[in-house]
Design an enzyme around this catalytic site. Sequence first.
Site, mmCIF file in Angstrom:
data_model
loop_
_atom_site.group_PDB
_atom_site.id
_atom_site.type_symbol
_atom_site.label_atom_id
_atom_site.label_comp_id
_atom_site.label_asym_id
_atom_site.label_seq_id
_atom_site.Cartn_x
_atom_site.Cartn_y
_atom_site.Cartn_z
ATOM 1 N N GLU A 69 36.745 29.244 8.624
ATOM 2 C CA GLU A 69 37.332 30.266 9.509
ATOM 3 C C GLU A 69 36.262 31.273 9.918
ATOM 4 O O GLU A 69 35.527 31.795 9.079
ATOM 5 C CB GLU A 69 38.511 30.947 8.786
ATOM 6 C CG GLU A 69 39.102 32.163 9.453
ATOM 7 C CD GLU A 69 39.583 31.946 10.882
ATOM 8 O OE1 GLU A 69 40.355 31.011 11.115
ATOM 9 O OE2 GLU A 69 39.151 32.706 11.764
ATOM 10 N N ASP A 118 42.828 27.589 19.066
ATOM 11 C CA ASP A 118 42.954 28.431 20.263
ATOM 12 C C ASP A 118 42.893 27.534 21.504
ATOM 13 O O ASP A 118 41.983 26.714 21.631
ATOM 14 C CB ASP A 118 41.823 29.452 20.306
ATOM 15 C CG ASP A 118 41.883 30.409 19.118
ATOM 16 O OD1 ASP A 118 43.000 30.815 18.746
ATOM 17 O OD2 ASP A 118 40.819 30.742 18.549
ATOM 18 N N LYS A 122 41.638 28.401 30.359
ATOM 19 C CA LYS A 122 40.833 28.418 31.591
ATOM 20 C C LYS A 122 39.788 27.300 31.572
ATOM 21 O O LYS A 122 39.113 27.110 30.548
ATOM 22 C CB LYS A 122 40.122 29.769 31.744
ATOM 23 C CG LYS A 122 41.094 30.893 32.033
ATOM 24 C CD LYS A 122 40.391 32.206 32.283
ATOM 25 C CE LYS A 122 41.426 33.271 32.563
ATOM 26 N NZ LYS A 122 41.106 34.561 31.978
ATOM 27 N N ASP A 154 51.252 23.683 19.261
ATOM 28 C CA ASP A 154 52.469 23.911 20.047
ATOM 29 C C ASP A 154 52.145 23.860 21.537
ATOM 30 O O ASP A 154 53.033 23.968 22.359
ATOM 31 C CB ASP A 154 53.024 25.306 19.742
ATOM 32 C CG ASP A 154 52.025 26.371 20.174
ATOM 33 O OD1 ASP A 154 50.903 26.373 19.623
ATOM 34 O OD2 ASP A 154 52.333 27.150 21.090
ATOM 35 N N TYR A 193 51.096 29.730 12.169
ATOM 36 C CA TYR A 193 51.405 29.636 13.607
ATOM 37 C C TYR A 193 52.537 28.658 13.868
ATOM 38 O O TYR A 193 53.373 28.873 14.733
ATOM 39 C CB TYR A 193 50.150 29.208 14.396
ATOM 40 C CG TYR A 193 49.348 30.377 14.898
ATOM 41 C CD1 TYR A 193 48.662 31.201 14.010
ATOM 42 C CD2 TYR A 193 49.277 30.674 16.248
ATOM 43 C CE1 TYR A 193 47.920 32.278 14.453
ATOM 44 C CE2 TYR A 193 48.537 31.755 16.708
ATOM 45 C CZ TYR A 193 47.867 32.550 15.807
ATOM 46 O OH TYR A 193 47.137 33.622 16.252
HETATM 47 N N1 SAM Z 1 45.358 27.245 11.721
HETATM 48 C C1 SAM Z 1 46.011 28.537 11.622
HETATM 49 C C2 SAM Z 1 47.484 28.392 11.856
HETATM 50 O O1 SAM Z 1 47.907 27.367 12.377
HETATM 51 O O2 SAM Z 1 48.235 29.313 11.490
HETATM 52 C C3 SAM Z 1 45.374 29.566 12.576
HETATM 53 C C4 SAM Z 1 45.515 29.285 14.034
HETATM 54 S S1 SAM Z 1 44.687 30.498 15.059
HETATM 55 C C5 SAM Z 1 45.437 30.299 16.604
HETATM 56 C C6 SAM Z 1 43.101 29.761 15.328
HETATM 57 C C7 SAM Z 1 42.051 30.198 14.302
HETATM 58 O O3 SAM Z 1 40.860 29.464 14.543
HETATM 59 C C8 SAM Z 1 41.687 31.671 14.396
HETATM 60 O O4 SAM Z 1 41.861 32.274 13.124
HETATM 61 C C9 SAM Z 1 40.225 31.662 14.841
HETATM 62 O O5 SAM Z 1 39.481 32.746 14.285
HETATM 63 C C10 SAM Z 1 39.756 30.321 14.323
HETATM 64 N N2 SAM Z 1 38.606 29.780 15.078
HETATM 65 C C11 SAM Z 1 38.496 29.688 16.415
HETATM 66 N N3 SAM Z 1 37.312 29.164 16.768
HETATM 67 C C12 SAM Z 1 36.648 28.920 15.600
HETATM 68 C C13 SAM Z 1 35.357 28.391 15.294
HETATM 69 N N4 SAM Z 1 34.516 28.033 16.279
HETATM 70 N N5 SAM Z 1 35.009 28.288 14.004
HETATM 71 C C14 SAM Z 1 35.850 28.669 13.009
HETATM 72 N N6 SAM Z 1 37.089 29.182 13.240
HETATM 73 C C15 SAM Z 1 37.481 29.306 14.513
#
Ligand code: SAM
Length: 225
Positions: A69, A118, A122, A154, A193
Amino acid sequence: MRVRNKPWAKELLEENPKFVILKPEEHKGRLHEFFGNNNPIHIEVGTGKGRFITEMAKANPNINYIGIELSTSVIVTALEKIIEDQIPNVKLMNVNAEKLTDYFADGEISRLYLNFSDPWPKTRHEKRRLTYKRFLAIYEQILKPNGEIHFKTDNRGLFEYSLVSFSNYGLLLTFVSLDLHKSDYEGNIMTEYEEKFSKRGFPIYRSEVMFGSQNKSYAKTEDTE
Ligand code: SAM
């Protein structure tokens, strides 16, 4: 995701070297020593607050898990769960997935989970999506031959994009569900999430893909009601 800054988070990570891999470069290729066994290693990229990885670790004591993370203020919540339950087979890395090949040797990992990544909707942000081909190349390097990616979201747009990206990369699609919670898939562990979005009535999409399989076959699909 809006995250409250937690200035104390970095300190708590540093105080817990038993659960946090603080200098991951130093353990590259020797992670089994950190775990104290030779069990397979599964990682979750973007582990967030860690419900998935900690529950998976409790349910599967013979697998070693690592939650990756980027955000210190988020991963610290995962750490609090691990400290509270003293879970031996899960560790955390507060690093960017772009650098995974600095931290894992070729073929060191057996399975990689992507949960609710995420979406970066875009087009100009395509390269940031964790299922973009540059990331798939990174995953391919650290995964064993026939290593798997298990992906849940989702977000229909991200799901469709990812299936195309997997397919263009030559990955074998072995499982697909367009509505996981209404399917007969067993043993699903929800992420933070996932709970939030499924409570709002959104279907959850899930796929499993495999690297390096020569025997292409049709994907299993889930019958939904
Ligand atoms: N997996 C969790 C859930 O389903 O509840 C969190 C989902 S959250 C939308 C996406 C997470 O991915 C965020 O906490 C973000 O900081 C992390 N993240 C995004 N890009 C990342 C990267 N390049 N390396 C490590 N973590 C990343």
